[in-house]
Design a protein around this motif. Sequence first.
Motif, PDB file in Angstrom:
ATOM      1  N   ALA A  72       0.818  -1.222   0.000  1.00  0.00           N
ATOM      2  CA  ALA A  72       0.000   0.000   0.000  1.00  0.00           C
ATOM      3  C   ALA A  72       0.851   1.271   0.000  1.00  0.00           C
ATOM      4  O   ALA A  72       0.506   2.242  -0.659  1.00  0.00           O
ATOM      5  CB  ALA A  72      -0.937   0.003   1.203  1.00  0.00           C
ATOM      6  N   HIS A  73       1.921   1.293   0.782  1.00  0.00           N
ATOM      7  CA  HIS A  73       2.914   2.373   0.697  1.00  0.00           C
ATOM      8  C   HIS A  73       4.192   1.894   1.364  1.00  0.00           C
ATOM      9  O   HIS A  73       4.198   0.858   2.026  1.00  0.00           O
ATOM     10  CB  HIS A  73       2.402   3.712   1.251  1.00  0.00           C
ATOM     11  N   SER A  74       5.264   2.645   1.171  1.00  0.00           N
ATOM     12  CA  SER A  74       6.563   2.070   1.522  1.00  0.00           C
ATOM     13  C   SER A  74       7.100   2.536   2.873  1.00  0.00           C
ATOM     14  O   SER A  74       8.312   2.570   3.077  1.00  0.00           O
ATOM     15  CB  SER A  74       7.572   2.327   0.396  1.00  0.00           C
ATOM     16  N   HIS A  75       6.213   2.861   3.815  1.00  0.00           N
ATOM     17  CA  HIS A  75       6.651   2.964   5.210  1.00  0.00           C
ATOM     18  C   HIS A  75       7.019   1.565   5.709  1.00  0.00           C
ATOM     19  O   HIS A  75       6.491   0.561   5.231  1.00  0.00           O
ATOM     20  CB  HIS A  75       5.533   3.548   6.085  1.00  0.00           C
ATOM     21  N   TYR A  76       7.912   1.536   6.704  1.00  0.00           N
ATOM     22  CA  TYR A  76       8.455   0.226   7.108  1.00  0.00           C
ATOM     23  C   TYR A  76       7.372  -0.723   7.609  1.00  0.00           C
ATOM     24  O   TYR A  76       7.486  -1.938   7.430  1.00  0.00           O
ATOM     25  CB  TYR A  76       9.559   0.419   8.165  1.00  0.00           C
ATOM     26  N   ASP A  77       6.303  -0.175   8.216  1.00  0.00           N
ATOM     27  CA  ASP A  77       5.275  -1.059   8.784  1.00  0.00           C
ATOM     28  C   ASP A  77       4.324  -1.616   7.723  1.00  0.00           C
ATOM     29  O   ASP A  77       3.345  -2.286   8.055  1.00  0.00           O
ATOM     30  CB  ASP A  77       4.506  -0.350   9.908  1.00  0.00           C
ATOM     31  N   HIS A  78       4.596  -1.335   6.459  1.00  0.00           N
ATOM     32  CA  HIS A  78       3.830  -1.934   5.359  1.00  0.00           C
ATOM     33  C   HIS A  78       4.742  -2.767   4.448  1.00  0.00           C
ATOM     34  O   HIS A  78       4.372  -3.832   3.993  1.00  0.00           O
ATOM     35  CB  HIS A  78       3.136  -0.846   4.522  1.00  0.00           C
ATOM     36  N   VAL A  79       5.920  -2.229   4.162  1.00  0.00           N
ATOM     37  CA  VAL A  79       6.747  -2.819   3.094  1.00  0.00           C
ATOM     38  C   VAL A  79       7.920  -3.655   3.586  1.00  0.00           C
ATOM     39  O   VAL A  79       8.427  -4.495   2.854  1.00  0.00           O
ATOM     40  CB  VAL A  79       7.291  -1.705   2.166  1.00  0.00           C
ATOM     41  N   VAL A 135      -4.528   8.716   0.075  1.00  0.00           N
ATOM     42  CA  VAL A 135      -3.659   9.641   0.810  1.00  0.00           C
ATOM     43  C   VAL A 135      -3.375   9.067   2.191  1.00  0.00           C
ATOM     44  O   VAL A 135      -4.192   8.344   2.754  1.00  0.00           O
ATOM     45  CB  VAL A 135      -4.266  11.061   0.933  1.00  0.00           C
ATOM     46  N   HIS A 136      -2.214   9.396   2.708  1.00  0.00           N
ATOM     47  CA  HIS A 136      -1.798   8.865   4.001  1.00  0.00           C
ATOM     48  C   HIS A 136      -2.599   9.498   5.130  1.00  0.00           C
ATOM     49  O   HIS A 136      -3.073  10.626   5.004  1.00  0.00           O
ATOM     50  CB  HIS A 136      -0.298   9.137   4.208  1.00  0.00           C
ATOM     51  N   SER A 137      -2.723   8.757   6.222  1.00  0.00           N
ATOM     52  CA  SER A 137      -3.408   9.316   7.396  1.00  0.00           C
ATOM     53  C   SER A 137      -2.655  10.568   7.877  1.00  0.00           C
ATOM     54  O   SER A 137      -1.448  10.703   7.639  1.00  0.00           O
ATOM     55  CB  SER A 137      -3.495   8.274   8.506  1.00  0.00           C
TER      56      SER A 137
HETATM   57 ZN    ZN Z   1       2.400   4.890   6.765  1.00  0.00          ZN
END
Ligand code: ZN
Length: 286
Positions: A72-79, A135-137
């Motif tokens: 969904a996006h490349s923040h560490y808690d997703h990717v 869009v991100h939170s």
């Molecule tokens: Zn995020």
Amino acid sequence: MGSGGGTSVEAVFFGTTTVWLSDGASGILIDGFLSRPSLLRVAFGRVAPDLGRITGALARAGVTRLDALFVAHSHYDHVMDAPEIVKHLGGRLFGSESTLNVGRGAGLAEESMTRIADGGEHTVGAFTVRVLAAVHSPGNRFRGTIDEPLVPPVRASSYRDGGCFSFFITHPGGSLLIHPSANFVPGKFDGLDVDVLYLATGALGVQPRRFQDDYWRHVVEATRPGLIVPIHWDNFFVSLDRRLRPLPPVFDRFAATKAFLDRRSEEARIPVRFPEPFEVTRPFAR
Ligand SMILES: [Zn+2]
């Protein structure tokens, strides 16, 4: 939704926004985050995939094959663990250019990665995954893109968001919208026919009432789901070996989120089912 085929789709929730879907023939994972390093490490140290935790969690859920992993996006808690999951199970990594740079850093070949964009549709067996820009939170601390292969261990802040997506997944058995970040694009989901909504609630409890109401209107009322499954509400600084618990009060006010969901879902007569990690559910069987 179809009468018989719907019961064949199974789902497993792995905490945060990591959700497994399978109809027995094809397997899809949304996001890949099983390592869940501690807050201390995230804040002051470097993070990297934990292969023991990754393989342990997949084995515990009985997940042994993978065709596609959508990030969904490349923040560490997703990717962060997505490339290692693909290396372990096989399958193809789908994501933004930033996500593909995380794949490259882990040594994934270009042939096993696909860049996604708003409106794109990807067929995975009997599933069709439509990519929808999101869009991100509010409170996105790590903005921007990852412009070269990212080789962990690195600071958590190195995982820039790279753009956000939601995933509308259709199958002969039914349809799901996986909405991994608690924000909205007005009108984006108008006309979607959604049986089950996987709804991010992270940090929703600390938003103003007006934002919460707009979120409900543009995501839930727009899609009129038959079931809401809240995601990204758990404290992801704690290992999946331990009981899931809500994000601590410095990040979210879970009680406020829960009260909001209870009130609005009762008014709208939409059931809400908080998922248990590792539990195999049949989202279309009701
Ligand atoms: Zn995020």
